[in-house]
Scaffold this motif. Structure first.
Motif, PDB file in Angstrom:
ATOM      1  N   ASN A 119       0.793  -1.352   0.394  1.00 15.10           N
ATOM      2  CA  ASN A 119       0.155  -0.449   0.369  1.00 15.10           C
ATOM      3  C   ASN A 119       0.923   1.127  -0.273  1.00 15.10           C
ATOM      4  O   ASN A 119      -0.147   2.267   0.164  1.00 15.10           O
ATOM      5  N   SER A 120       1.845   1.293  -0.167  1.00 14.86           N
ATOM      6  CA  SER A 120       3.010   1.792  -0.015  1.00 14.86           C
ATOM      7  C   SER A 120       2.918   3.198  -1.327  1.00 14.86           C
ATOM      8  O   SER A 120       2.061   3.287  -2.556  1.00 14.86           O
ATOM      9  N   GLN A 121       2.450   4.384  -0.826  1.00 17.79           N
ATOM     10  CA  GLN A 121       2.345   5.698  -1.369  1.00 17.79           C
ATOM     11  C   GLN A 121       3.524   6.365  -1.883  1.00 17.79           C
ATOM     12  O   GLN A 121       2.987   7.756  -2.508  1.00 17.79           O
ATOM     13  N   LEU A 122       4.600   6.118  -2.022  1.00 13.76           N
ATOM     14  CA  LEU A 122       6.011   7.228  -1.966  1.00 13.76           C
ATOM     15  C   LEU A 122       6.142   7.624  -3.436  1.00 13.76           C
ATOM     16  O   LEU A 122       6.159   5.941  -3.958  1.00 13.76           O
ATOM     17  N   ARG A 123       6.200   8.732  -3.416  1.00 15.74           N
ATOM     18  CA  ARG A 123       6.271   8.909  -5.424  1.00 15.74           C
ATOM     19  C   ARG A 123       7.350   9.240  -5.860  1.00 15.74           C
ATOM     20  O   ARG A 123       7.893   9.203  -6.573  1.00 15.74           O
ATOM     21  N   HIS A 124       8.193  10.467  -4.444  1.00 13.21           N
ATOM     22  CA  HIS A 124       8.802  11.316  -5.234  1.00 13.21           C
ATOM     23  C   HIS A 124      10.304  11.793  -3.703  1.00 13.21           C
ATOM     24  O   HIS A 124       9.352  11.353  -2.737  1.00 13.21           O
ATOM     25  N   VAL A 125      11.384  11.448  -4.296  1.00 18.91           N
ATOM     26  CA  VAL A 125      12.518  11.837  -3.240  1.00 18.91           C
ATOM     27  C   VAL A 125      13.331  12.603  -3.310  1.00 18.91           C
ATOM     28  O   VAL A 125      13.913  12.627  -4.017  1.00 18.91           O
ATOM     29  N   THR A 126      13.454  13.937  -2.649  1.00 22.67           N
ATOM     30  CA  THR A 126      14.238  14.423  -2.366  1.00 22.67           C
ATOM     31  C   THR A 126      15.540  14.560  -1.815  1.00 22.67           C
ATOM     32  O   THR A 126      15.429  14.505  -0.364  1.00 22.67           O
ATOM     33  N   LEU A 127      16.728  14.343  -2.380  1.00 23.29           N
ATOM     34  CA  LEU A 127      17.551  14.624  -1.683  1.00 23.29           C
ATOM     35  C   LEU A 127      18.890  15.259  -1.251  1.00 23.29           C
ATOM     36  O   LEU A 127      19.093  16.195  -2.611  1.00 23.29           O
ATOM     37  N   GLN A 128      19.451  16.011   0.061  1.00 20.40           N
ATOM     38  CA  GLN A 128      20.073  17.492  -0.228  1.00 20.40           C
ATOM     39  C   GLN A 128      21.659  16.863   0.412  1.00 20.40           C
ATOM     40  O   GLN A 128      21.960  15.716   1.194  1.00 20.40           O
ATOM     41  N   THR A 129      22.657  17.027  -0.502  1.00 20.10           N
ATOM     42  CA  THR A 129      23.914  16.524  -0.846  1.00 20.10           C
ATOM     43  C   THR A 129      24.288  17.823  -0.521  1.00 20.10           C
ATOM     44  O   THR A 129      24.005  19.221  -0.188  1.00 20.10           O
ATOM     45  N   GLY A 130      25.936  18.157  -1.229  1.00 19.05           N
ATOM     46  CA  GLY A 130      26.193  19.733  -0.920  1.00 19.05           C
ATOM     47  C   GLY A 130      27.506  19.103  -2.184  1.00 19.05           C
ATOM     48  O   GLY A 130      28.272  18.623  -3.184  1.00 19.05           O
ATOM     49  N   THR A 131      28.508  20.514  -2.064  1.00 19.46           N
ATOM     50  CA  THR A 131      29.973  21.022  -3.182  1.00 19.46           C
ATOM     51  C   THR A 131      30.434  19.662  -2.575  1.00 19.46           C
ATOM     52  O   THR A 131      31.733  19.242  -3.273  1.00 19.46           O
ATOM     53  N   LYS A 132      30.559  19.200  -1.495  1.00 21.22           N
ATOM     54  CA  LYS A 132      31.656  17.511  -1.906  1.00 21.22           C
ATOM     55  C   LYS A 132      31.994  17.395  -2.494  1.00 21.22           C
ATOM     56  O   LYS A 132      32.941  16.525  -3.116  1.00 21.22           O
ATOM     57  N   GLN A 133      30.394  16.849  -3.342  1.00 17.27           N
ATOM     58  CA  GLN A 133      30.088  16.201  -4.839  1.00 17.27           C
ATOM     59  C   GLN A 133      31.519  16.507  -5.560  1.00 17.27           C
ATOM     60  O   GLN A 133      32.246  16.059  -6.495  1.00 17.27           O
ATOM     61  N   TYR A 134      32.224  18.147  -5.600  1.00 14.27           N
ATOM     62  CA  TYR A 134      32.863  18.794  -7.140  1.00 14.27           C
ATOM     63  C   TYR A 134      34.026  18.475  -5.999  1.00 14.27           C
ATOM     64  O   TYR A 134      35.532  19.090  -6.674  1.00 14.27           O
ATOM     65  N   MET A 135      34.491  18.318  -4.611  1.00 12.82           N
ATOM     66  CA  MET A 135      35.658  18.180  -4.185  1.00 12.82           C
ATOM     67  C   MET A 135      36.422  17.514  -3.363  1.00 12.82           C
ATOM     68  O   MET A 135      37.587  16.832  -3.313  1.00 12.82           O
ATOM     69  N   GLY A 136      35.151  15.978  -3.346  1.00 11.85           N
ATOM     70  CA  GLY A 136      35.569  14.855  -2.226  1.00 11.85           C
ATOM     71  C   GLY A 136      35.409  14.856  -1.026  1.00 11.85           C
ATOM     72  O   GLY A 136      35.623  16.238  -0.883  1.00 11.85           O
ATOM     73  N   PRO A 137      36.010  14.212  -0.113  1.00 17.69           N
ATOM     74  CA  PRO A 137      36.037  14.481   0.618  1.00 17.69           C
ATOM     75  C   PRO A 137      36.839  14.888   2.169  1.00 17.69           C
ATOM     76  O   PRO A 137      38.083  14.831   2.303  1.00 17.69           O
ATOM     77  N   ILE A 138      36.785  16.322   2.051  1.00 19.80           N
ATOM     78  CA  ILE A 138      38.260  17.396   2.155  1.00 19.80           C
ATOM     79  C   ILE A 138      37.745  17.077   3.646  1.00 19.80           C
ATOM     80  O   ILE A 138      38.904  17.655   4.296  1.00 19.80           O
ATOM     81  N   LEU A 139      37.139  16.500   4.260  1.00 17.58           N
ATOM     82  CA  LEU A 139      37.353  16.626   5.769  1.00 17.58           C
ATOM     83  C   LEU A 139      37.782  15.749   6.656  1.00 17.58           C
ATOM     84  O   LEU A 139      38.302  15.515   7.397  1.00 17.58           O
TER      85      LEU A 139
END
Length: 376
Positions: A119-139
């Motif tokens: 009976n799941s009604q889930l249609r969409h998921v928004t995922l927040q990430t960030g600019t580490k996408q473009y820099m790598g694991p800087i920390l």
């Protein structure tokens, strides 16, 4: 903007007490919210703080999503009503491998609880990430000295970097789910908003620093190097992030896409430092690269000073180590010798035109933190 017209959208915001979680709940409750009217469930690890407006939520669930059994127990019963999942939660650890493990487990546990029922009604998921996408694991010190970030302005079609990154892992989890579940990725820059529950809270950290300087008559010195002082950066207002996530969740052409999300302007830290000085009535100290200043070391023993400021002003009870990220700020501003700027072209091309004036937004967000009794 193209928009679906279901009878009712029901949102589950995981990480609802963070800067963007609060902004999402507030935005979804507005009569003008795209896709509205919305019913809103909010999830956080701890109880709602007293500053969180109860009118923002229809129901609150206190839940540690790392616990698979409890997550299933708490969320499976509402899987028949939740249509949209807004993921703004994060687990921050010293190792990127641990980040991958913990954040992947959290998202997988929630998705399983919401989709395992017929009976799941889930249609969409928004995922927040960030600019580490473009820099790598800087920390992560195991990788930070070997990273070669992409050139700015960062673009969504840049290839992944050859380093572990929990953002990549979360994207892959979403992409593995079959239709009709869709998703959107929202890559923020430095986030500005109002909460005492966000791990990377640049504005609150610098506000605490300014107040300690004012309290002790210390100079309000810059935390970084000459490069970051003079070169361009961008920020993401929590309200713009909320607007973009809601837009993408109800707009067909935005489905299964990744979008940068910044205010659409740039600033230098020299400019922003002057704004902070005006807001907190402290003297502007020009950056002098001849003077060594260890920002994090200066603040490491100032917990009692903050305790006194909190008590004297009758503030919401916070501990300095819980609401600040001094070490991370110092590392970023002293070691990232890049222009930290994202391209917003794709977002505009797809029809999202939200923006904010970064420098003009500092004072209103500080005022919001004051109204919440987080700052004096």
């Amino acid at each position: 903007m193209e928009e679906e017209n279901p009878t009712l959208h029901v949102a589950l915001i995981v990480g609802v007490t963070g800067m963007v979680g609060v902004a999402l709940a507030e935005a979804l409750k507005k009569p003008t919210a795209l896709g509205g009217p919305w019913k809103i469930y909010g999830v956080a690890r701890r109880a709602l703080p007293v500053w969180f407006p109860p009118s923002f939520l229809d129901e609150f669930i206190m839940l540690d999503t790392l616990n698979e059994e409890n997550t299933s127990k708490m969320l499976s019963p509402i899987s028949s009503v939740i249509t949209h999942l807004f993921w703004v939660a994060i687990s921050v650890n010293q190792s990127e491998e641990i980040n991958i493990s913990r954040n992947s487990s959290m998202l997988s546990n929630v998705l399983y609880a919401l989709t395992s029922s017929p009976n799941s009604q889930l249609r969409h998921v928004t995922l927040q990430t960030g600019t580490k996408q473009y820099m790598g694991p800087i920390l992560d010190i195991a990788f930070s000295n070997h990273l070669v970030p992409h050139d700015a302005p960062f673009r969504e079609d840049y290839p992944r970097l050859p380093f572990p990154n929990f953002y990549y892992a979360l994207e892959d989890i979403l992409a593995s789910y079959p239709k009709p579940i869709t998703y959107s990725i929202h890559r923020s820059s430095l986030i500005i908003g109002a909460s005492s529950r966000s791990y990377f809270n640049m504005l609150l950290s610098l506000s605490v620093y300014a107040l300690i300087c004012k309290h002790g008559n210390y100079p309000f010195r810059y935390a970084g190097n000459k490069y970051s002082w003079e070169h361009f950066w961008d920020m993401s207002d929590a309200r713009v992030l909320a607007e973009q996530q809601i837009w993408a969740s109800v707009t067909d052409k935005a489905k299964n896409q990744a979008f940068n999300c910044t205010n659409g302007d740039v600033f230098t830290w020299k400019m922003l430092w002057k704004v902070l000085c005006d807001v907190f009535d402290v003297e502007f100290v020009p950056f002098d690269e001849q003077e060594e200043f260890d920002f994090a070391d200066f603040l490491k023993d100032k917990g009692e000073v903050w305790d006194e400021i909190v008590k004297t002003n009758g503030l919401y009870n916070t501990k300095i180590e819980e609401i600040t990220c001094f070490n991370e700020i110092q590392f970023i501003l002293k070691n990232l010798n890049i222009q930290h700027v994202c391209s917003m072209y794709k977002s505009r091309e797809f029809g999202f035109h939200g923006y904010a004036d970064t420098l003009a937004s500092i004072a209103p967000w500080v005022e919001r933190l004051r109204q919440m009794k987080i700052l004096p």
